[in-house]
Design a protein around this motif. Structure first.
Motif, PDB file in Angstrom:
ATOM      1  N   ARG A 101     -27.030  50.952   0.404  1.00 23.76           N
ATOM      2  CA  ARG A 101     -27.655  49.674   0.049  1.00 23.76           C
ATOM      3  C   ARG A 101     -27.304  49.254  -1.386  1.00 23.76           C
ATOM      4  O   ARG A 101     -27.946  48.375  -1.955  1.00 23.76           O
ATOM      5  N   ALA A 102     -26.283  49.855  -1.954  1.00 25.03           N
ATOM      6  CA  ALA A 102     -25.967  49.617  -3.361  1.00 25.03           C
ATOM      7  C   ALA A 102     -25.633  48.165  -3.665  1.00 25.03           C
ATOM      8  O   ALA A 102     -25.854  47.694  -4.778  1.00 25.03           O
ATOM      9  N   LEU A 103     -25.088  47.432  -2.694  1.00 29.45           N
ATOM     10  CA  LEU A 103     -24.687  46.046  -2.937  1.00 29.45           C
ATOM     11  C   LEU A 103     -25.691  45.030  -2.405  1.00 29.45           C
ATOM     12  O   LEU A 103     -25.415  43.827  -2.418  1.00 29.45           O
ATOM     13  N   THR A 104     -26.853  45.488  -1.965  1.00 31.78           N
ATOM     14  CA  THR A 104     -27.825  44.596  -1.338  1.00 31.78           C
ATOM     15  C   THR A 104     -28.220  43.434  -2.241  1.00 31.78           C
ATOM     16  O   THR A 104     -28.394  42.299  -1.777  1.00 31.78           O
ATOM     17  N   ALA A 247     -26.456  45.244  12.577  1.00 28.57           N
ATOM     18  CA  ALA A 247     -25.194  45.150  11.842  1.00 28.57           C
ATOM     19  C   ALA A 247     -25.485  45.289  10.357  1.00 28.57           C
ATOM     20  O   ALA A 247     -26.334  44.580   9.811  1.00 28.57           O
ATOM     21  N   ASN A 248     -24.788  46.209   9.701  1.00 25.42           N
ATOM     22  CA  ASN A 248     -24.967  46.447   8.269  1.00 25.42           C
ATOM     23  C   ASN A 248     -23.689  46.042   7.556  1.00 25.42           C
ATOM     24  O   ASN A 248     -22.638  46.639   7.782  1.00 25.42           O
ATOM     25  N   ARG A 249     -23.767  45.032   6.713  1.00 20.20           N
ATOM     26  CA  ARG A 249     -22.574  44.502   6.048  1.00 20.20           C
ATOM     27  C   ARG A 249     -22.841  44.373   4.562  1.00 20.20           C
ATOM     28  O   ARG A 249     -23.751  43.659   4.154  1.00 20.20           O
ATOM     29  N   ASP A 250     -22.079  45.110   3.749  1.00 19.07           N
ATOM     30  CA  ASP A 250     -22.233  45.051   2.290  1.00 19.07           C
ATOM     31  C   ASP A 250     -23.684  45.284   1.866  1.00 19.07           C
ATOM     32  O   ASP A 250     -24.193  44.642   0.948  1.00 19.07           O
ATOM     33  N   GLY A 251     -24.355  46.201   2.552  1.00 16.98           N
ATOM     34  CA  GLY A 251     -25.731  46.520   2.210  1.00 16.98           C
ATOM     35  C   GLY A 251     -26.757  45.564   2.774  1.00 16.98           C
ATOM     36  O   GLY A 251     -27.958  45.720   2.528  1.00 16.98           O
ATOM     37  N   ASN A 252     -26.315  44.559   3.547  1.00 19.40           N
ATOM     38  CA  ASN A 252     -27.225  43.584   4.157  1.00 19.40           C
ATOM     39  C   ASN A 252     -27.416  43.909   5.634  1.00 19.40           C
ATOM     40  O   ASN A 252     -26.449  43.941   6.401  1.00 19.40           O
ATOM     41  N   LEU A 253     -28.644  44.153   6.033  1.00 15.21           N
ATOM     42  CA  LEU A 253     -28.952  44.501   7.411  1.00 15.21           C
ATOM     43  C   LEU A 253     -29.303  43.244   8.198  1.00 15.21           C
ATOM     44  O   LEU A 253     -30.183  42.470   7.800  1.00 15.21           O
ATOM     45  N   ILE A 267     -21.680  27.755  17.607  1.00 17.40           N
ATOM     46  CA  ILE A 267     -22.408  26.505  17.360  1.00 17.40           C
ATOM     47  C   ILE A 267     -23.897  26.744  17.139  1.00 17.40           C
ATOM     48  O   ILE A 267     -24.593  25.860  16.633  1.00 17.40           O
ATOM     49  N   GLU A 268     -24.399  27.924  17.534  1.00 15.27           N
ATOM     50  CA  GLU A 268     -25.790  28.279  17.291  1.00 15.27           C
ATOM     51  C   GLU A 268     -25.853  29.751  16.901  1.00 15.27           C
ATOM     52  O   GLU A 268     -25.105  30.578  17.433  1.00 15.27           O
ATOM     53  N   SER A 269     -26.758  30.078  15.974  1.00  5.81           N
ATOM     54  CA  SER A 269     -26.909  31.464  15.534  1.00  5.81           C
ATOM     55  C   SER A 269     -28.383  31.789  15.334  1.00  5.81           C
ATOM     56  O   SER A 269     -29.173  30.937  14.936  1.00  5.81           O
ATOM     57  N   TYR A 270     -28.719  33.046  15.617  1.00  4.55           N
ATOM     58  CA  TYR A 270     -30.093  33.523  15.458  1.00  4.55           C
ATOM     59  C   TYR A 270     -30.035  34.990  15.073  1.00  4.55           C
ATOM     60  O   TYR A 270     -29.157  35.741  15.508  1.00  4.55           O
ATOM     61  N   ALA A 271     -30.976  35.418  14.250  1.00  5.15           N
ATOM     62  CA  ALA A 271     -31.171  36.833  13.947  1.00  5.15           C
ATOM     63  C   ALA A 271     -32.636  37.033  13.587  1.00  5.15           C
ATOM     64  O   ALA A 271     -33.231  36.209  12.879  1.00  5.15           O
ATOM     65  N   SER A 272     -33.218  38.108  14.066  1.00  8.11           N
ATOM     66  CA  SER A 272     -34.618  38.380  13.732  1.00  8.11           C
ATOM     67  C   SER A 272     -34.760  38.845  12.288  1.00  8.11           C
ATOM     68  O   SER A 272     -35.836  38.749  11.696  1.00  8.11           O
ATOM     69  N   ARG A 273     -33.662  39.318  11.720  1.00  9.84           N
ATOM     70  CA  ARG A 273     -33.634  39.731  10.319  1.00  9.84           C
ATOM     71  C   ARG A 273     -32.244  39.437   9.768  1.00  9.84           C
ATOM     72  O   ARG A 273     -31.242  39.722  10.421  1.00  9.84           O
ATOM     73  N   GLY A 274     -32.184  38.849   8.581  1.00  5.03           N
ATOM     74  CA  GLY A 274     -30.904  38.605   7.933  1.00  5.03           C
ATOM     75  C   GLY A 274     -30.211  37.334   8.363  1.00  5.03           C
ATOM     76  O   GLY A 274     -28.988  37.212   8.207  1.00  5.03           O
ATOM     77  N   LEU A 275     -30.966  36.353   8.876  1.00  5.02           N
ATOM     78  CA  LEU A 275     -30.352  35.116   9.376  1.00  5.02           C
ATOM     79  C   LEU A 275     -29.631  34.362   8.254  1.00  5.02           C
ATOM     80  O   LEU A 275     -28.543  33.814   8.472  1.00  5.02           O
ATOM     81  N   GLU A 276     -30.217  34.332   7.078  1.00  2.00           N
ATOM     82  CA  GLU A 276     -29.581  33.608   5.965  1.00  2.00           C
ATOM     83  C   GLU A 276     -28.211  34.211   5.654  1.00  2.00           C
ATOM     84  O   GLU A 276     -27.231  33.482   5.454  1.00  2.00           O
ATOM     85  N   TYR A 277     -28.146  35.533   5.633  1.00  2.00           N
ATOM     86  CA  TYR A 277     -26.866  36.198   5.368  1.00  2.00           C
ATOM     87  C   TYR A 277     -25.879  35.930   6.502  1.00  2.00           C
ATOM     88  O   TYR A 277     -24.706  35.650   6.265  1.00  2.00           O
ATOM     89  N   LEU A 278     -26.343  35.996   7.742  1.00  2.00           N
ATOM     90  CA  LEU A 278     -25.490  35.723   8.884  1.00  2.00           C
ATOM     91  C   LEU A 278     -24.881  34.332   8.787  1.00  2.00           C
ATOM     92  O   LEU A 278     -23.662  34.159   8.965  1.00  2.00           O
ATOM     93  N   ASN A 279     -25.695  33.350   8.499  1.00  2.00           N
ATOM     94  CA  ASN A 279     -25.190  31.971   8.420  1.00  2.00           C
ATOM     95  C   ASN A 279     -24.229  31.786   7.253  1.00  2.00           C
ATOM     96  O   ASN A 279     -23.253  31.026   7.347  1.00  2.00           O
ATOM     97  N   MET A 280     -24.501  32.489   6.144  1.00  2.00           N
ATOM     98  CA  MET A 280     -23.579  32.406   5.021  1.00  2.00           C
ATOM     99  C   MET A 280     -22.209  32.980   5.400  1.00  2.00           C
ATOM    100  O   MET A 280     -21.161  32.432   5.052  1.00  2.00           O
ATOM    101  N   MET A 281     -22.222  34.084   6.151  1.00  2.00           N
ATOM    102  CA  MET A 281     -20.958  34.687   6.586  1.00  2.00           C
ATOM    103  C   MET A 281     -20.232  33.766   7.571  1.00  2.00           C
ATOM    104  O   MET A 281     -18.999  33.656   7.536  1.00  2.00           O
ATOM    105  N   LEU A 282     -20.983  33.077   8.428  1.00  2.00           N
ATOM    106  CA  LEU A 282     -20.367  32.159   9.381  1.00  2.00           C
ATOM    107  C   LEU A 282     -19.728  30.958   8.680  1.00  2.00           C
ATOM    108  O   LEU A 282     -18.774  30.367   9.208  1.00  2.00           O
ATOM    109  N   ASP A 283     -20.229  30.620   7.513  1.00  6.14           N
ATOM    110  CA  ASP A 283     -19.732  29.449   6.791  1.00  6.14           C
ATOM    111  C   ASP A 283     -18.735  29.800   5.682  1.00  6.14           C
ATOM    112  O   ASP A 283     -18.316  28.916   4.923  1.00  6.14           O
ATOM    113  N   ARG A 284     -18.316  31.061   5.599  1.00  8.51           N
ATOM    114  CA  ARG A 284     -17.523  31.469   4.435  1.00  8.51           C
ATOM    115  C   ARG A 284     -16.118  30.883   4.437  1.00  8.51           C
ATOM    116  O   ARG A 284     -15.528  30.683   3.377  1.00  8.51           O
ATOM    117  N   ASP A 285     -15.548  30.602   5.618  1.00 12.43           N
ATOM    118  CA  ASP A 285     -14.252  29.912   5.672  1.00 12.43           C
ATOM    119  C   ASP A 285     -14.062  29.346   7.071  1.00 12.43           C
ATOM    120  O   ASP A 285     -14.901  29.541   7.966  1.00 12.43           O
TER     121      ASP A 285
END
Length: 366
Positions: A101-104, A247-253, A267-285
């Motif tokens: 979790r060093a990069l969380t 899914a654990n990515r860069d310390g984000n669960l 076109i649609e995304s959902y997560a019970s935890r970490g939705l903000e991070y998920l959407n940021m990853m979907l919008d990265r490029d």
């Protein structure tokens, strides 16, 4: 991990995964905590006659870098790394964390900037792999942090790891050759079909792979291995997938991910935890909302999630899909700065190839 298993793993990596030859340039990238495995592989590679170049990172350096680096430093690629990418014959990456979790608390935008800046180098490595000019393999050295993520003691996690790597077999090299032969049948079957339709109680998705290559992951691409994968035709993915495994990515669960695709794009995304991070990853490029990989996990020595993709994507009775960059070996064309594998349980699922049932309750029927 006991020395005997490190020695076995080193032999498998050098003589099966890489098949290192005298005179080849071989780079080992690892953190200092993995030193026992680095030494074992280093010794075996030297005995094989390779020119070995270890790159060792001290504990905490990655966290310091992302805390302190300015934008120019985040975007910088050292010439030595460019040389290795362009001129080495083989490369081993060893993952091992003292703190997963060093990069969380690092701003995800900084991580995204770093990945975008290094995408060209990663794409060049994949291109050389596709050309047969470079071989890469990744593995993991067990630590207390990884054991804790998996909900195990270190001793239990070590036993889990070497069982997944077939190191408890009398002849691990022969055991992985057997995996190759068995999975070749799956690859040959899938290469003859185009539309794949996956159905579970929470998933109903189709994609096409006609004209793409399915890859037999038999210990040459990661250790442990045990999957067959391809890249879907980029605009062919339609439907909804529920990824039950965290899914654990860069310390984000991120947990209980659900994605809906239309003409290849999320076109649609959902997560019970970490939705903000998920959407940021979907919008990265531009390529982040498209799939770069589709795959089936076939390692039935792995039957529980650990929180590490290296193991979870291989779980026998699962499939995984990767958002982002395609693996060039398959003929995929999606481009992105990242490649994020998400795992879906198929133990209560069915898979149809061109309309015919070929997989049920976690196993192929062929």
């Amino acid at each position: 991990m006991a020395d005997v298993y490190l020695q076995k793993l080193a032999r498998v990596l050098v003589h099966y995964s890489f098949k290192l030859k005298a005179g080849e340039r071989f780079v080992i990238r690892a953190p200092e905590v993995a030193a026992p495995l680095v030494r074992a592989v280093y010794r075996e590679a030297l005995r094989a006659g390779a020119h070995v170049y270890p790159i060792i990172h001290l504990d905490g350096m990655r966290e310091i870098f992302f805390q302190e680096a300015n934008d120019e430093q985040l975007s910088y690629t050292a010439p030595v790394e460019q040389f290795v990418t362009e001129h080495f014959d083989a490369g081993l990456t060893i993952w091992a964390e003292q703190n997963t979790r060093a990069l969380t608390r690092i701003d995800p935008a900084r991580l995204a900037l770093y990945k975008r800046a290094h995408a060209t180098q990663i794409n060049r490595q994949m291109q050389r792999e596709a050309e047969g000019a470079f071989r890469w393999c990744g593995t993991l050295f067990p630590t207390h942090a990884h054991a804790q993520d998996a909900g195990m003691s270190l001793a239990d996690f070590e036993a889990f790891v070497y069982r997944a790597e077939l190191l408890d077999e009398e002849d691990p090299l022969a055991a992985w050759q057997k995996v190759h032969d068995e999975q070749k049948k799956l690859v040959d079957f899938l290469m003859q079909h185009d539309e794949i339709h996956v159905v579970t109680p929470d998933t109903d998705v189709t994609y096409r792979t006609g004209g793409r290559k399915w890859i037999n992951c038999d210990g040459r691409y990661s250790m442990p291995d045990g999957e067959v994968f391809s890249s879907p035709i980029e605009n062919s993915v339609n439907g909804t997938v529920r990824f039950r495994y965290p899914a654990n990515r860069d310390g984000n669960l991120v947990e209980d991910i659900r994605l809906t695709f239309r003409d290849g794009k999320v076109i649609e995304s959902y997560a019970s935890r970490g939705l903000e991070y998920l959407n940021m990853m979907l919008d990265r490029d531009a390529g982040a909302r498209y799939l770069g990989e589709v795959a089936f996990g076939t390692n039935y020595n792995i039957q529980e999630a650990t929180g590490h993709t290296l193991f979870d994507e291989k779980i026998g009775g699962t499939m995984h899909m990767a958002l982002g960059a395609s693996i060039r070996l398959t003929g995929g064309m999606n481009e992105s700065a990242d490649h994020w594998d998400l795992v879906c349980d198929l133990h209560e699922g069915k898979v149809y190839a061109d309309g015919k049932l070929c997989y049920e309750n976690g196993r192929f029927l062929i």
